[in-house]
Design a protein around this motif. Sequence first.
Motif, short mmCIF file in Angstrom:
data_model
loop_
_atom_site.label_atom_id
_atom_site.label_comp_id
_atom_site.label_asym_id
_atom_site.label_seq_id
_atom_site.Cartn_x
_atom_site.Cartn_y
_atom_site.Cartn_z
N GLN A 40 0.85 -1.20 0.00
CA GLN A 40 0.00 0.00 0.00
C GLN A 40 0.88 1.24 0.00
OE1 GLN A 40 -3.50 -0.14 -0.06
NE2 GLN A 40 -3.11 -2.32 -0.39
N LEU A 41 0.63 2.12 -0.95
CA LEU A 41 1.34 3.39 -1.01
C LEU A 41 0.62 4.40 -0.11
CD1 LEU A 41 2.00 3.62 -4.86
CD2 LEU A 41 3.53 2.75 -3.07
N PRO A 42 1.27 5.50 0.22
CA PRO A 42 0.63 6.51 1.07
C PRO A 42 -0.27 7.45 0.28
CG PRO A 42 2.89 7.16 0.64
CD PRO A 42 2.70 5.79 0.01
N CYS A 70 0.07 4.60 4.83
CA CYS A 70 0.08 3.28 4.18
C CYS A 70 -0.73 2.28 5.00
CB CYS A 70 1.51 2.77 4.02
SG CYS A 70 2.56 3.67 2.86
N ASN A 73 -4.41 2.75 4.63
CA ASN A 73 -4.85 2.16 3.36
C ASN A 73 -4.91 0.64 3.46
OD1 ASN A 73 -5.22 4.62 2.05
ND2 ASN A 73 -3.10 4.71 1.36
N GLU A 145 6.24 2.21 1.11
CA GLU A 145 5.19 1.25 0.78
C GLU A 145 5.13 0.24 1.92
OE1 GLU A 145 4.22 -2.11 -2.66
OE2 GLU A 145 5.59 -0.47 -3.11
#
Length: 154
Positions: A40-42, A70, A73, A145
């Motif tokens: 998951q990216l920010p 992150c 998400n 990530e």
Amino acid sequence: MSTVENNLQALGLSLPQVATPLAAYVPAVLSGRYIHTSGQLPLIDGVLPLTGKVGADVTPDQAKELARTCVLNALAAVKQIAGDLDRIARVVKVVGYVASAPDFTGQPGVINGASELLGGVLADRGVHARSAVGVIVLPLNAPVEVEIQIELSD
């Protein structure tokens, strides 16, 4: 609202919409009692607030905050499958990737942003094994990530 989401709210946080995948994958999968998230990216509303290398373009403190994003998400992806974050029995593993300047060695401190948030909202259920890895570049030039693995209760 789940206890976990109430804990997030007490910190002034909320779960975002699940981030749209950037390629041919899904945000998370269920295997038995385990949910494995994709990295998951920010992203905030589909946008990276900062880009570049930690230790050059992005400060460690900024990157630590991005690691928290992150995890938000990732938790949104977990909720999409589990239905309720209170079903989390424990966080099993966190893997964090930090796009690092050549001389930056503070990856563990950056990924503490993810670990501390999980501990803050899940207490003992948030204690986990972890890897913090320095890399040369991440998708979209993201600084951080994070992926997580969750065990669900019945």
